[in-house]
Design a protein around this motif. Structure first.
Motif, short mmCIF file in Angstrom:
data_model
loop_
_atom_site.label_atom_id
_atom_site.label_comp_id
_atom_site.label_asym_id
_atom_site.label_seq_id
_atom_site.Cartn_x
_atom_site.Cartn_y
_atom_site.Cartn_z
N VAL A 291 -61.22 32.54 49.99
CA VAL A 291 -62.53 32.34 50.59
C VAL A 291 -63.03 33.64 51.20
O VAL A 291 -62.35 34.25 52.03
N GLN A 292 -64.23 34.08 50.77
CA GLN A 292 -64.91 35.22 51.38
C GLN A 292 -66.22 34.71 51.95
O GLN A 292 -67.01 34.09 51.26
N THR A 293 -66.43 34.93 53.23
CA THR A 293 -67.65 34.49 53.88
C THR A 293 -68.48 35.70 54.30
O THR A 293 -67.98 36.83 54.35
N GLN A 294 -69.75 35.46 54.66
CA GLN A 294 -70.59 36.56 55.12
C GLN A 294 -70.09 37.15 56.43
O GLN A 294 -70.32 38.31 56.73
N SER A 295 -69.39 36.34 57.21
CA SER A 295 -68.90 36.79 58.51
C SER A 295 -67.40 37.00 58.49
O SER A 295 -66.68 36.60 59.40
N SER A 296 -66.91 37.58 57.39
CA SER A 296 -65.47 37.80 57.25
C SER A 296 -64.94 38.62 58.42
O SER A 296 -65.55 39.60 58.85
N SER A 297 -63.78 38.22 58.94
CA SER A 297 -63.15 38.93 60.07
C SER A 297 -62.07 39.86 59.54
O SER A 297 -61.39 39.56 58.57
N PHE A 298 -61.93 40.99 60.22
CA PHE A 298 -60.94 41.98 59.82
C PHE A 298 -60.11 42.41 61.03
O PHE A 298 -60.54 42.28 62.18
N PHE A 299 -58.92 42.93 60.74
CA PHE A 299 -58.14 43.63 61.75
C PHE A 299 -58.65 45.07 61.75
O PHE A 299 -58.14 45.94 61.05
N VAL A 300 -59.70 45.32 62.53
CA VAL A 300 -60.46 46.56 62.39
C VAL A 300 -59.68 47.80 62.78
O VAL A 300 -60.03 48.90 62.37
N GLN B 284 -59.12 54.33 49.43
CA GLN B 284 -59.45 54.08 50.84
C GLN B 284 -58.38 53.26 51.55
O GLN B 284 -58.59 52.82 52.68
N GLY B 285 -57.24 53.07 50.92
CA GLY B 285 -56.19 52.24 51.50
C GLY B 285 -55.73 52.74 52.87
O GLY B 285 -55.35 51.94 53.72
N GLY B 286 -55.75 54.05 53.09
CA GLY B 286 -55.29 54.60 54.36
C GLY B 286 -56.39 54.74 55.39
O GLY B 286 -56.15 55.27 56.49
N THR B 287 -57.61 54.28 55.09
CA THR B 287 -58.74 54.38 56.02
C THR B 287 -58.79 53.16 56.92
O THR B 287 -58.61 52.03 56.47
N ARG B 288 -59.03 53.40 58.22
CA ARG B 288 -59.15 52.27 59.14
C ARG B 288 -60.34 51.41 58.76
O ARG B 288 -61.37 51.91 58.32
N VAL B 289 -60.19 50.11 58.95
CA VAL B 289 -61.24 49.18 58.53
C VAL B 289 -62.56 49.50 59.20
O VAL B 289 -63.62 49.46 58.56
N ASP B 290 -62.54 49.86 60.50
CA ASP B 290 -63.81 50.13 61.18
C ASP B 290 -64.43 51.45 60.76
O ASP B 290 -65.54 51.77 61.18
N ASP B 291 -63.75 52.22 59.89
CA ASP B 291 -64.34 53.45 59.35
C ASP B 291 -64.83 53.28 57.92
O ASP B 291 -65.37 54.22 57.32
N LEU B 292 -64.68 52.08 57.35
CA LEU B 292 -65.15 51.83 55.99
C LEU B 292 -66.66 51.63 55.99
O LEU B 292 -67.24 51.15 56.97
N SER B 293 -67.29 51.97 54.88
CA SER B 293 -68.73 51.72 54.74
C SER B 293 -68.97 50.23 54.53
O SER B 293 -68.03 49.44 54.32
N GLY B 294 -70.23 49.85 54.56
CA GLY B 294 -70.57 48.45 54.37
C GLY B 294 -70.11 47.93 53.02
O GLY B 294 -69.54 46.84 52.92
N GLY B 295 -70.37 48.70 51.96
CA GLY B 295 -69.94 48.28 50.64
C GLY B 295 -68.43 48.16 50.53
O GLY B 295 -67.91 47.25 49.89
#
Length: 317
Positions: free
Chosen positions: A86-95, A129-140
């Motif tokens: 399940v992927q939702t518009q408000s998906s939560s991440f361990f940022v 991008q596997g080593g990039t922190r989630v909160d540093d990823l772009s929107g796409g």
């Protein structure tokens, strides 16, 4: 509820859901075959979200039969959950984790092998991008990570809710390739979107919902073929006047739109020949019916608003 018979990934028969006096889902019957990319379209309030939540087992239908992978999703079927993504518009991440660490955590929750996170990263094109922190990823990239999170445990059936919402055109087109790869891999996907061009390009079949009911259900191609046979010719306004256009035999309607004179006709060949003789064909555009035309005819509403990029929260992928 007893699960429906057959091998379909999803089978709904006479499903109803009411909130007060509002019939959110009003007698919906449909099937989603295994390996199918199935689109669910409709204006806001049409019942799409409620219907998907019933399929996912998050809501109970008031009546009707619901079968997902041959089982009833309600009462909350914990044995079914590992088979769903399940992927939702408000998906939560361990940022504060990297993308790889986030997926490794998700994989551990499903008791998957250690390589599951890497496979999920690769499936959506995020290995680099596997080593990039989630909160540093772009929107796409975050949207891709949300899909990877739904795929990490290798589910049989995937629900994608507006996966390209709020993305700029470049990021949206990049994510299209991810969705095409999922389709090519034979994943069973139930997909909601307000992007009608996207649904036309990606979906095997679409259901268009209006006021809780399924107003149309077929492949985009067949829905378009059954719609208006009218062809629209767009001619630069500085080369053809409205009066001259109306005088061309076979032209049914003439309007002006954004610097073009638009001719609507059922006999595009002779009309094109006449336009060529008057103004030439350079810059003339020909447009036939699209899924958007079908949608507008069924909903009697404006085309759905396209989500806009949200500043720094959604930079280009």
């Amino acid at each position: 509820m007893e699960p429906a018979a057959g091998s379909a990934a999803v089978a709904l028969t006479g499903v109803h859901k009411t909130y007060g006096t509002t019939r959110a889902v009003d007698g919906v019957s449909l099937t989603v075959e295994r390996g199918e990319f199935f689109g669910l379209l409709g204006p806001n309030g049409a019942g799409k979200t409620t219907l998907v939540e019933i399929m996912e087992g998050q809501r109970r239908a008031d009546s009707g039969t619901v079968a997902v992978l041959g089982e009833s999703p309600w009462p909350r079927n914990t044995a079914l959950l590992p088979r769903l993504g399940v992927q939702t518009q408000s998906s939560s991440f361990f940022v504060r984790l990297t993308a790889r660490e986030h997926l490794a955590t998700m994989a551990a929750l499903y008791r998957c092998d250690a390589a599951a996170a890497e496979r999920a990263l690769a499936s959506v094109g995020l290995t680099e991008q596997g080593g990039t922190r989630v909160d540093d990823l772009s929107g796409g990239q975050r949207q891709r990570l949300a899909i990877a999170s739904a795929l990490v445990h290798d589910p049989e059936l995937i629900f994608l809710d507006e996966p390209t919402a709020a993305l700029d055109p470049q990021a949206r087109r990049a994510l299209w390739q991810v969705l095409r790869d999922l389709k090519r891999a034979g994943r069973t996907i139930v997909y909601t979107t307000h992007h009608l061009d996207e649904a036309e390009a990606l979906c095997d079949r679409v259901a268009i919902m209006v006021a809780g009911k399924v107003a149309a259900l077929d492949s985009p191609g067949r829905l378009i073929a059954a719609s208006s046979p009218t062809t629209r010719l767009l001619v630069p306004a500085d080369r053809l006047s409205v009066a001259r256009a109306r005088a061309i035999p076979g032209v049914d309607r003439v309007t002006e739109e954004g610097g073009s004179v638009v001719l609507e006709t059922l006999t595009s060949g002779p009309v094109l020949a006449a336009v060529d003789g008057i103004a030439g064909l350079q810059g003339v555009q020909t447009r036939t019916a699209s899924l958007e035309d079908v949608y507008l005819a069924l909903t009697g509403a404006q085309a759905p608003a396209q989500p806009q990029p949200q500043g720094q929260d959604w930079p280009p992928a």
